[in-house]
Design an enzyme around this catalytic site. Structure first.
Site, mmCIF file in Angstrom:
data_model
loop_
_atom_site.group_PDB
_atom_site.id
_atom_site.type_symbol
_atom_site.label_atom_id
_atom_site.label_comp_id
_atom_site.label_asym_id
_atom_site.label_seq_id
_atom_site.Cartn_x
_atom_site.Cartn_y
_atom_site.Cartn_z
ATOM 1 C CG ASP A 214 7.510 0.945 -45.179
ATOM 2 O OD1 ASP A 214 7.777 1.347 -46.321
ATOM 3 O OD2 ASP A 214 7.124 -0.212 -44.945
ATOM 4 C CG HIS B 235 11.399 4.300 -47.589
ATOM 5 N ND1 HIS B 235 10.137 4.850 -47.674
ATOM 6 C CD2 HIS B 235 11.239 3.050 -47.072
ATOM 7 C CE1 HIS B 235 9.251 3.960 -47.240
ATOM 8 N NE2 HIS B 235 9.894 2.870 -46.857
#
Length: 330
Positions: free
Chosen positions: A100, A302
């Site tokens: 991320d 994610h």
């Protein structure tokens, strides 16, 4: 997992680190809204392979210091923390692994300081030199006011909303952006409805997927909760510097990633449906000429290293062996 914890002074702030093992240094850099704990599944396999593994709570997060000035969270500040951390750990170089927001920090450090970076792996977010992230103005044009990165720009607003019930927020964002989100069978961007909050874009998360436990949620929430209403302000301030980063990183226009590189992403990751990402992946070998692999994990959302620890660990160990064989940066 026999992880030790301590604080290290870096660039005038205190960073909390979790560390284990001995050997060549591997730095694990988390993203939003996580902590060192997001790497809990990587310590034992990497240490077992002969590496010294260190995962900091990055600037503004959890047990690390949180400068109050928004301008203290620019990409050069974050890269500076990595550079300072390598030195403070008594090392001359490291392999960086970022997820991320940690991925842009890892990519940027490799771009700016290839003398210190033996190899770099990015999970979820591919390299986009020189500033690594699109600006709020570009995002507003592409997606509108409801796009979560635009919504994050107003000081204090998201901070209070996300901190109102930290455990609930962590639970909902971890489930909502995962490949196990029960309300969607394809990746989708976080869009905040007019007059709503980010929570309105996330499922209630009554049940946790197999990779996430109540203890995991509690571990994340516990470290954030110590900071009350400002629990997520430091992390949100990273987003509030993306426009400023374009100016600060302008001297590096045209630079690529010169060290061995690895990219991994789940095919259910919301990043994959952001505009320009498919095209960016096509030119990864031009941005990172020493790209070892571009890995797609089926069904993974994610939270790459949490959702698919076995696959991620195998790819990281393969990459680390490749770095050793190549001798790192040239």
């Amino acid at each position: 997992m026999n992880v030790e914890h301590r604080d290290i002074e870096v660039n005038g702030i205190r960073l909390h680190v979790a560390e284990q093992g001995s050997g060549p240094l591997v730095l694990l850099l988390h993203g939003f809204p996580e902590t060192w704990y997001s790497w809990r599944h990587q310590f034992d396999p990497l240490v077992g392979a002969g590496y010294r593994v260190v995962a900091p709570d990055q600037r503004g997060y959890a047990r690390s210091d949180r400068p109050e000035d928004v301008a203290a969270y620019t990409l050069p500040h974050l890269v500076g923390d990595v550079v300072g951390l390598i030195a403070a750990l008594g090392e001359k170089e490291a392999v960086l692994v970022g997820h991320d927001w940690g991925a842009p920090v890892a990519w940027a450090t490799a771009m700016m300081r290839p003398d210190l970076v033996r190899g770099v792996a990015g999970l979820s977010v591919p390299p986009f030199p020189p500033a690594m992230m699109p600006t709020p103005s570009a995002n507003r044009h592409m997606y509108g006011e409801g796009f979560y990165q635009v919504y994050f720009q107003e000081p204090g607003r998201a901070d209070a909303e996300l901190a109102a019930d930290i455990a609930s927020f962590m639970r909902r964002i971890l489930v909502g952006a995962s490949g196990d989100n029960p309300e969607t069978d394809e990746p989708r961007l976080w869009m905040v409805p007019e007059g709503g909050t980010l929570l309105d874009a996330l499922p209630p998360a009554d049940e946790l997927p197999s990779w996430l436990t109540e203890e995991d949620v509690a571990a994340f929430a516990r470290d954030h909760a110590a900071h009350g209403a400002r629990a997520f302000t430091g992390g949100l301030d990273w987003y509030r510097n993306t426009e400023r980063n374009q100016e600060l990183m302008a001297p590096f226009q045209g630079r690529g990633i010169d060290v061995p590189a690895l990219y991994m992403v789940g095919d259910m990751d919301l990043v994959t449906v952001m505009r320009g990402i498919p095209e960016l992946r096509e030119v990864l070998p031009l941005i990172a000429p020493r790209l070892h692999a571009d890995v797609t994990l089926p069904g993974c959302g994610h939270w790459t290293q949490q959702e698919r620890p076995d696959e991620v660990n195998a790819a990281l160990l393969d990459f680390l062996a490749h770095v050793e064989a190549e001798g790192g940066a040239e």
